[in-house]
Design a protein around this motif. Structure first.
Motif, PDB file in Angstrom:
ATOM      1  N   SER A  65       0.680  -1.068  -0.082  1.00 17.71           N
ATOM      2  CA  SER A  65       0.195  -0.080   0.201  1.00 17.71           C
ATOM      3  C   SER A  65       1.007   1.218  -0.068  1.00 17.71           C
ATOM      4  O   SER A  65       2.328   1.046   0.339  1.00 17.71           O
ATOM      5  CB  SER A  65      -1.078   0.138   1.271  1.00 17.71           C
ATOM      6  OG  SER A  65      -0.071   0.347   2.326  1.00 17.71           O
ATOM      7  N   ALA A  75      -4.011   5.862   1.107  1.00 20.89           N
ATOM      8  CA  ALA A  75      -3.044   5.157   1.725  1.00 20.89           C
ATOM      9  C   ALA A  75      -3.946   4.199   2.580  1.00 20.89           C
ATOM     10  O   ALA A  75      -5.090   4.089   2.608  1.00 20.89           O
ATOM     11  CB  ALA A  75      -2.582   6.241   2.952  1.00 20.89           C
ATOM     12  N   ASN A  76      -3.065   2.951   2.633  1.00 14.42           N
ATOM     13  CA  ASN A  76      -3.848   2.036   3.705  1.00 14.42           C
ATOM     14  C   ASN A  76      -4.695   1.240   2.598  1.00 14.42           C
ATOM     15  O   ASN A  76      -5.306   0.113   3.378  1.00 14.42           O
ATOM     16  CB  ASN A  76      -4.241   2.410   4.970  1.00 14.42           C
ATOM     17  CG  ASN A  76      -3.416   3.073   5.816  1.00 14.42           C
ATOM     18  OD1 ASN A  76      -2.469   2.854   5.976  1.00 14.42           O
ATOM     19  ND2 ASN A  76      -3.968   4.138   6.200  1.00 14.42           N
ATOM     20  N   VAL A  77      -4.881   1.409   1.608  1.00 17.57           N
ATOM     21  CA  VAL A  77      -5.648   0.487   0.741  1.00 17.57           C
ATOM     22  C   VAL A  77      -4.724  -0.566   0.155  1.00 17.57           C
ATOM     23  O   VAL A  77      -3.663  -0.426  -0.463  1.00 17.57           O
ATOM     24  CB  VAL A  77      -6.219   1.219  -0.604  1.00 17.57           C
ATOM     25  CG1 VAL A  77      -7.006   0.152  -1.358  1.00 17.57           C
ATOM     26  CG2 VAL A  77      -7.463   2.211  -0.023  1.00 17.57           C
ATOM     27  N   LEU A  78      -4.795  -1.651   0.449  1.00 15.59           N
ATOM     28  CA  LEU A  78      -4.057  -3.096   0.209  1.00 15.59           C
ATOM     29  C   LEU A  78      -4.231  -3.585  -1.138  1.00 15.59           C
ATOM     30  O   LEU A  78      -5.480  -3.765  -1.594  1.00 15.59           O
ATOM     31  CB  LEU A  78      -4.139  -4.053   1.328  1.00 15.59           C
ATOM     32  CG  LEU A  78      -3.822  -3.502   2.839  1.00 15.59           C
ATOM     33  CD1 LEU A  78      -3.896  -4.713   3.588  1.00 15.59           C
ATOM     34  CD2 LEU A  78      -2.294  -3.233   2.942  1.00 15.59           C
TER      35      LEU A  78
END
Lengths: 111, 116
Positions: free
Chosen positions: B94, B102-105
């Motif tokens: 990410s 951000a933080n989206v996998l």
């Protein structure tokens, strides 16, 4: 207590039904929240992010309740193609990226 | 269009062997993660890395180590494989925390490891 907890289900509902999942998280400092979908034998994929004010994407509505530390996902007018496992995901820290998954809720839509 | 590549889809190893699981991403992501997924337990975080040569323990680091010598590559190492490490291993990446999106996998397809 688990960091992220979900009802494992399975939920078995008829096509067209409305179904809701809840998820609780333990760290009150958590900042980012998501719902992922995982089909059988596939990798998880982002369904939607969850915002403080709640958000909607077509038949899907996600809500966040910071005071009670839970997240919900509502699916309206369910389709056969909604059958999957739904994963609640939380970024536990505000400044880093310890991203934790719930164990998932299995949903099965029947014709 | 593959963005996160795990080198092996299926591996069979013997107890005590050293095992390397490789993961490469081509999205210039800062963060990389290793999870294992077991029935009834969901995805559990083993290690994550937010920069080259940086690593942080997840919830179940025991029995594992990681290496991130280059930004695009994050390796999971089982120094001495045991039968309880039989599992599906998923790598993800990410953008860094604070970046848009951000933080989206993004996940790889997974590596199914069987330890006999």
């Amino acid at each position: 207590r688990k960091e992220v907890e979900q009802d494992p289900g399975p939920f078995n509902v008829p096509e067209g039904a409305t179904v809701a999942f809840n998820c609780t998280y333990s760290n009150s400092a958590s900042q980012s929240f998501f719902w992922y979908r995982q089909d059988c034998r596939k990798e998880p994929k982002l369904l939607m992010s969850v915002y403080s004010s709640g958000n909607e994407d077509g038949r899907f509505t996600a809500q966040l309740n910071r005071a009670s530390q839970y997240i919900s996902l509502l699916i309206r007018d369910s389709k056969l193609s909604d059958s999957a496992t739904y994963l609640c995901v939380v970024n536990m820290y505000s400044s880093a990226s310890k991203i934790i998954f719930g164990s998932g809720t299995r949903l099965s839509i029947r014709p | 269009d593959v963005k996160v590549t795990q080198s092996s889809r299926y591996l069979v190893k013997r107890t005590g062997e050293k095992v390397f699981l490789e993961c490469v991403q081509d999205m210039d992501h800062e963060n990389m993660f290793w999870y294992r997924q077991d029935p009834g337990l969901g995805l559990r975080l083993i290690y994550f890395s937010y920069d080259v040569k940086m690593k942080e323990k997840g919830d179940i680091p025991e029995g594992y180590s990681v290496s991130r010598e280059k930004k695009e590559r994050f390796s999971l190492i089982l120094e001495s494989a045991s039968t309880n490490q039989t599992s599906m291993y998923l790598c993800a990446s990410s953008l860094r925390t604070g970046a848009p999106g951000a933080n989206v996998l993004t996940f790889g397809a997974g590596s199914r490891l069987t330890v006999l």
